[in-house]
Design an enzyme around this catalytic site. Structure first.
Site, PDB file in Angstrom:
ATOM      1  N   ARG A 172     102.966 -51.166  36.767  1.00  0.00           N
ATOM      2  CA  ARG A 172     104.105 -51.237  37.408  1.00  0.00           C
ATOM      3  C   ARG A 172     105.302 -51.822  36.508  1.00  0.00           C
ATOM      4  O   ARG A 172     106.517 -52.710  37.203  1.00  0.00           O
ATOM      5  CB  ARG A 172     104.241 -52.215  38.779  1.00  0.00           C
ATOM      6  CG  ARG A 172     103.055 -51.395  39.583  1.00  0.00           C
ATOM      7  CD  ARG A 172     103.526 -50.210  40.119  1.00  0.00           C
ATOM      8  NE  ARG A 172     102.687 -49.841  41.420  1.00  0.00           N
ATOM      9  CZ  ARG A 172     101.589 -49.192  41.117  1.00  0.00           C
ATOM     10  NH1 ARG A 172     101.146 -48.969  39.935  1.00  0.00           N
ATOM     11  NH2 ARG A 172     100.669 -48.967  42.263  1.00  0.00           N
TER      12      ARG A 172
HETATM   13  P1  FAD Z   1     114.466 -47.396  44.012  1.00  0.00           P
HETATM   14  O1  FAD Z   1     113.581 -47.655  44.992  1.00  0.00           O
HETATM   15  O2  FAD Z   1     115.712 -46.499  44.451  1.00  0.00           O
HETATM   16  O3  FAD Z   1     114.656 -48.437  43.124  1.00  0.00           O
HETATM   17  C1  FAD Z   1     113.825 -49.223  42.864  1.00  0.00           C
HETATM   18  C2  FAD Z   1     114.346 -50.076  41.299  1.00  0.00           C
HETATM   19  O4  FAD Z   1     114.326 -48.796  40.286  1.00  0.00           O
HETATM   20  C3  FAD Z   1     115.786 -50.686  41.299  1.00  0.00           C
HETATM   21  O5  FAD Z   1     115.676 -51.596  40.505  1.00  0.00           O
HETATM   22  C4  FAD Z   1     116.637 -49.555  40.768  1.00  0.00           C
HETATM   23  O6  FAD Z   1     117.896 -50.058  40.348  1.00  0.00           O
HETATM   24  C5  FAD Z   1     115.852 -49.095  39.778  1.00  0.00           C
HETATM   25  N1  FAD Z   1     116.198 -47.670  39.493  1.00  0.00           N
HETATM   26  C6  FAD Z   1     116.103 -46.498  40.543  1.00  0.00           C
HETATM   27  N2  FAD Z   1     116.557 -45.466  39.772  1.00  0.00           N
HETATM   28  C7  FAD Z   1     116.905 -45.818  38.297  1.00  0.00           C
HETATM   29  C8  FAD Z   1     117.147 -45.289  37.246  1.00  0.00           C
HETATM   30  N3  FAD Z   1     117.802 -43.978  37.115  1.00  0.00           N
HETATM   31  N4  FAD Z   1     117.369 -45.976  36.081  1.00  0.00           N
HETATM   32  C9  FAD Z   1     117.277 -47.374  35.891  1.00  0.00           C
HETATM   33  N5  FAD Z   1     116.320 -48.040  37.048  1.00  0.00           N
HETATM   34  C10 FAD Z   1     116.579 -47.214  38.067  1.00  0.00           C
HETATM   35  N6  FAD Z   1     104.659 -46.761  43.766  1.00  0.00           N
HETATM   36  C11 FAD Z   1     103.643 -46.807  42.838  1.00  0.00           C
HETATM   37  O7  FAD Z   1     103.939 -47.183  41.764  1.00  0.00           O
HETATM   38  N7  FAD Z   1     102.622 -46.144  43.382  1.00  0.00           N
HETATM   39  C12 FAD Z   1     102.347 -45.549  44.525  1.00  0.00           C
HETATM   40  O8  FAD Z   1     101.356 -45.029  44.690  1.00  0.00           O
HETATM   41  C13 FAD Z   1     103.384 -45.542  45.462  1.00  0.00           C
HETATM   42  N8  FAD Z   1     103.168 -45.217  46.641  1.00  0.00           N
HETATM   43  C14 FAD Z   1     104.335 -45.623  47.519  1.00  0.00           C
HETATM   44  C15 FAD Z   1     104.242 -44.768  48.889  1.00  0.00           C
HETATM   45  C16 FAD Z   1     105.195 -44.720  49.568  1.00  0.00           C
HETATM   46  C17 FAD Z   1     105.223 -44.163  50.754  1.00  0.00           C
HETATM   47  C18 FAD Z   1     106.511 -45.418  49.436  1.00  0.00           C
HETATM   48  C19 FAD Z   1     107.684 -45.407  50.539  1.00  0.00           C
HETATM   49  C20 FAD Z   1     106.666 -46.098  48.040  1.00  0.00           C
HETATM   50  C21 FAD Z   1     105.544 -45.921  47.256  1.00  0.00           C
HETATM   51  N9  FAD Z   1     105.765 -46.515  45.947  1.00  0.00           N
HETATM   52  C22 FAD Z   1     104.640 -46.453  45.061  1.00  0.00           C
HETATM   53  C23 FAD Z   1     106.813 -47.326  45.618  1.00  0.00           C
HETATM   54  C24 FAD Z   1     107.819 -46.639  44.920  1.00  0.00           C
HETATM   55  O9  FAD Z   1     107.961 -45.120  45.360  1.00  0.00           O
HETATM   56  C25 FAD Z   1     107.898 -46.845  43.478  1.00  0.00           C
HETATM   57  O10 FAD Z   1     108.246 -48.120  43.301  1.00  0.00           O
HETATM   58  C26 FAD Z   1     108.972 -46.016  42.926  1.00  0.00           C
HETATM   59  O11 FAD Z   1     109.169 -46.336  41.284  1.00  0.00           O
HETATM   60  C27 FAD Z   1     110.699 -46.276  43.158  1.00  0.00           C
HETATM   61  O12 FAD Z   1     111.530 -45.418  42.736  1.00  0.00           O
HETATM   62  P2  FAD Z   1     112.844 -45.070  43.378  1.00  0.00           P
HETATM   63  O13 FAD Z   1     113.436 -43.980  42.403  1.00  0.00           O
HETATM   64  O14 FAD Z   1     112.775 -44.853  44.716  1.00  0.00           O
HETATM   65  O15 FAD Z   1     113.735 -46.404  43.109  1.00  0.00           O
HETATM   66  N1  EPU Z   2      91.657 -52.625  51.421  1.00  0.00           N
HETATM   67  C1  EPU Z   2      91.318 -53.510  52.426  1.00  0.00           C
HETATM   68  N2  EPU Z   2      92.392 -53.813  53.537  1.00  0.00           N
HETATM   69  C2  EPU Z   2      93.543 -53.253  53.264  1.00  0.00           C
HETATM   70  C3  EPU Z   2      94.010 -52.456  52.234  1.00  0.00           C
HETATM   71  C4  EPU Z   2      92.869 -52.246  51.326  1.00  0.00           C
HETATM   72  O1  EPU Z   2      90.215 -54.009  52.724  1.00  0.00           O
HETATM   73  O2  EPU Z   2      94.279 -53.365  54.308  1.00  0.00           O
HETATM   74  C5  EPU Z   2      90.577 -52.174  50.420  1.00  0.00           C
HETATM   75  C6  EPU Z   2      90.344 -50.951  50.258  1.00  0.00           C
HETATM   76  O3  EPU Z   2      89.334 -50.776  51.684  1.00  0.00           O
HETATM   77  C7  EPU Z   2      89.728 -50.686  48.997  1.00  0.00           C
HETATM   78  C8  EPU Z   2      90.702 -51.736  48.307  1.00  0.00           C
HETATM   79  O4  EPU Z   2      91.190 -52.607  49.098  1.00  0.00           O
HETATM   80  O5  EPU Z   2      88.498 -50.871  48.937  1.00  0.00           O
HETATM   81  C9  EPU Z   2      91.635 -50.959  47.408  1.00  0.00           C
HETATM   82  O6  EPU Z   2      92.734 -50.231  48.430  1.00  0.00           O
HETATM   83  P1  EPU Z   2      93.319 -49.010  48.070  1.00  0.00           P
HETATM   84  O7  EPU Z   2      92.562 -47.964  47.515  1.00  0.00           O
HETATM   85  O8  EPU Z   2      94.449 -48.696  49.316  1.00  0.00           O
HETATM   86  O9  EPU Z   2      94.388 -49.405  46.920  1.00  0.00           O
HETATM   87  P2  EPU Z   2      95.336 -50.464  46.512  1.00  0.00           P
HETATM   88  O10 EPU Z   2      94.764 -51.516  45.431  1.00  0.00           O
HETATM   89  O11 EPU Z   2      95.575 -51.531  47.932  1.00  0.00           O
HETATM   90  C10 EPU Z   2      96.839 -49.232  45.177  1.00  0.00           C
HETATM   91  C11 EPU Z   2      98.536 -49.238  44.924  1.00  0.00           C
HETATM   92  C12 EPU Z   2      99.093 -48.195  45.569  1.00  0.00           C
HETATM   93  C13 EPU Z   2      98.623 -46.743  45.530  1.00  0.00           C
HETATM   94  C14 EPU Z   2      97.139 -46.963  45.844  1.00  0.00           C
HETATM   95  C15 EPU Z   2      96.138 -45.592  45.667  1.00  0.00           C
HETATM   96  C16 EPU Z   2      99.198 -51.467  44.228  1.00  0.00           C
HETATM   97  C17 EPU Z   2      99.883 -52.750  44.795  1.00  0.00           C
HETATM   98  N3  EPU Z   2      99.113 -50.450  45.087  1.00  0.00           N
HETATM   99  O12 EPU Z   2      96.617 -49.911  46.409  1.00  0.00           O
HETATM  100  O13 EPU Z   2     100.264 -48.088  45.260  1.00  0.00           O
HETATM  101  O14 EPU Z   2      99.147 -45.817  46.320  1.00  0.00           O
HETATM  102  O15 EPU Z   2      96.427 -47.928  44.860  1.00  0.00           O
HETATM  103  O16 EPU Z   2      96.093 -45.439  44.375  1.00  0.00           O
HETATM  104  O17 EPU Z   2      98.995 -51.333  43.077  1.00  0.00           O
HETATM  105  C18 EPU Z   2     102.654 -48.756  45.808  1.00  0.00           C
HETATM  106  O18 EPU Z   2     102.499 -49.376  44.582  1.00  0.00           O
HETATM  107  O19 EPU Z   2     103.725 -49.011  46.442  1.00  0.00           O
HETATM  108  C19 EPU Z   2     101.406 -48.343  46.243  1.00  0.00           C
HETATM  109  C20 EPU Z   2     101.611 -47.755  47.534  1.00  0.00           C
END
Ligand code: FAD
Ligand code: EPU
Length: 295
Positions: A172
């Site tokens: 991240r």
């Molecule tokens: P924004 O939210 O708009 O901005 C976030 C940051 O990025 C800010 O600092 C902004 O200034 C900067 N930024 C945006 N665009 C640029 C650019 N062009 N150049 C430089 N900086 C920029 N994240 C994960 O890593 N893994 C996941 O599995 C994951 N699952 C998600 C699921 C859901 C339903 C949601 C809502 C979010 C999830 N996220 C996940 C979080 C999010 O999608 C990520 O953090 C993503 O990188 C944010 O990108 P964004 O374009 O929406 O940036």
């Molecule tokens: N778990 C619980 N309780 C909860 C949530 C999770 O017990 O409320 C347990 C699950 O049962 C599982 C373990 O924790 O055994 C891991 O859970 P999960 O697979 O959901 O993965 P996570 O580590 O909680 C990460 C990322 C997500 C990404 C998922 C799937 C981070 C902070 N989160 O979640 O990323 O989508 O893996 O790959 O790294 C994000 O970064 O915004 C994000 C959504």
């Protein structure tokens, strides 16, 4: 929506409610600069600014923010996925330029249809390419830096192109400083088949089946030392905790959801409860606009 003006270089400048541009659906107004060229970006950077991507990792104050908010549009949101014949090999494809403003989900679907692998682990992340690169978004099935060849970064000091090897990237984290704008990238992908890419996409998709489907900015905290922050918050008994109209999701405790009409203050209060109750220090994954405590 109020169109304020076109800037000197022709960027559209509008006063817009940011709630409309965030997946949490929270955030007051700001002056938004819709920039479609490096000249417009340079002008937008003349005053204090923030960069908005897909708004999927942001909790923006209900009063909005005083800085200019830059969005990449037009040519900076277009993609050229043609393999570059000079840089591509029998195994790998290096694409043309993909704009920072391109929505990631559509790009991932397109790459799957083309049978190009490397970024499919990011399926389901509702970001723009620039935001996803800036934070090296990903899952345990892969992250953005698995599929990058060149990154174009713009700062008030100028434009530079770097490769992943030039940056200290990790979980991240791209190593790119805040407010350095990712305007375009070239992707480096593996030649595969649509079926194989789809199979790997399905694995990553299955891992998010337990995530809530409501308005949210994704996970609130990074996983400390590889342990699921969600599991820790769940272990502290916090699932279902509600403040105002924000709720710690019963499906996954690292997600705060907007039940409708939540405020940024509701979300901040829930973050404080989590920090107080979880015995391990947690690092915020969300970005707070403005940073908490500065107003
Ligand atoms: P924004 O939210 O708009 O901005 C976030 C940051 O990025 C800010 O600092 C902004 O200034 C900067 N930024 C945006 N665009 C640029 C650019 N062009 N150049 C430089 N900086 C920029 N994240 C994960 O890593 N893994 C996941 O599995 C994951 N699952 C998600 C699921 C859901 C339903 C949601 C809502 C979010 C999830 N996220 C996940 C979080 C999010 O999608 C990520 O953090 C993503 O990188 C944010 O990108 P964004 O374009 O929406 O940036
Ligand atoms: N778990 C619980 N309780 C909860 C949530 C999770 O017990 O409320 C347990 C699950 O049962 C599982 C373990 O924790 O055994 C891991 O859970 P999960 O697979 O959901 O993965 P996570 O580590 O909680 C990460 C990322 C997500 C990404 C998922 C799937 C981070 C902070 N989160 O979640 O990323 O989508 O893996 O790959 O790294 C994000 O970064 O915004 C994000 C959504």
């Amino acid at each position: 929506m109020t169109v304020l003006a076109a800037s000197r270089t022709g960027a559209r400048v509008e006063r817009l409610p940011l709630a409309r541009y965030t997946t949490l659906g929270v955030g007051g107004e700001a002056e938004v600069w819709l920039v479609e060229s490096l000249a417009q970006l340079a002008e937008a950077m003349d005053e204090p600014y923030r960069v908005l991507g897909g708004g999927s990792n942001l909790v923006i104050a209900d009063e909005g923010v005083p800085e200019r908010v830059i969005r990449l549009v037009g040519p900076l949101a277009e993609r050229d996925l043609e393999p570059d014949p000079k840089l591509s090999t029998a195994d790998d494809v290096v694409t043309g330029w993909v704009g920072g403003g391109v929505p990631l989900p559509g790009l991932i679907r397109q790459l799957q249809k083309l049978g190009l692998g490397g970024l499919e682990g990011t399926v389901g992340i509702p970001a723009q390419v620039g935001g996803a690169v800036w934070m090296n978004a990903g899952t345990r099935y892969g992250e953005m830096f698995n599929g990058l060849h060149t990154i174009e970064i713009v700062t008030p000091g100028g434009v530079r192109q770097v490769t992943p090897a030039d940056l200290k990237w990790g979980y991240r984290d791209s190593g790119i400083p805040r407010n350095h704008v990712v305007t375009r990238v070239r992707l480096k992908l593996r030649r595969s088949t649509p079926e194989d890419v789809l199979a790997r996409m399905d694995l990553a998709d299955t891992a998010r089946k337990g995530q809530p489907k409501m308005k949210t900015p994704g996970c609130a905290f990074k996983n400390p030392g590889g342990v699921s922050a969600g599991k820790l918050i769940d272990g502290a008994g916090l699932k279902g905790t509600r403040i105002g109209n924000a709720l710690i999701a019963p499906e996954h405790a690292n997600f705060i959801v907007n039940l409708g009409g939540a405020t940024a203050a509701d979300v901040h209060a829930l973050l404080d409860v989590i920090r107080e109750r979880v015995p391990v220090p947690l690092e915020l994954e969300y970005e707070l606009w403005p940073e908490q405590g500065t107003r």
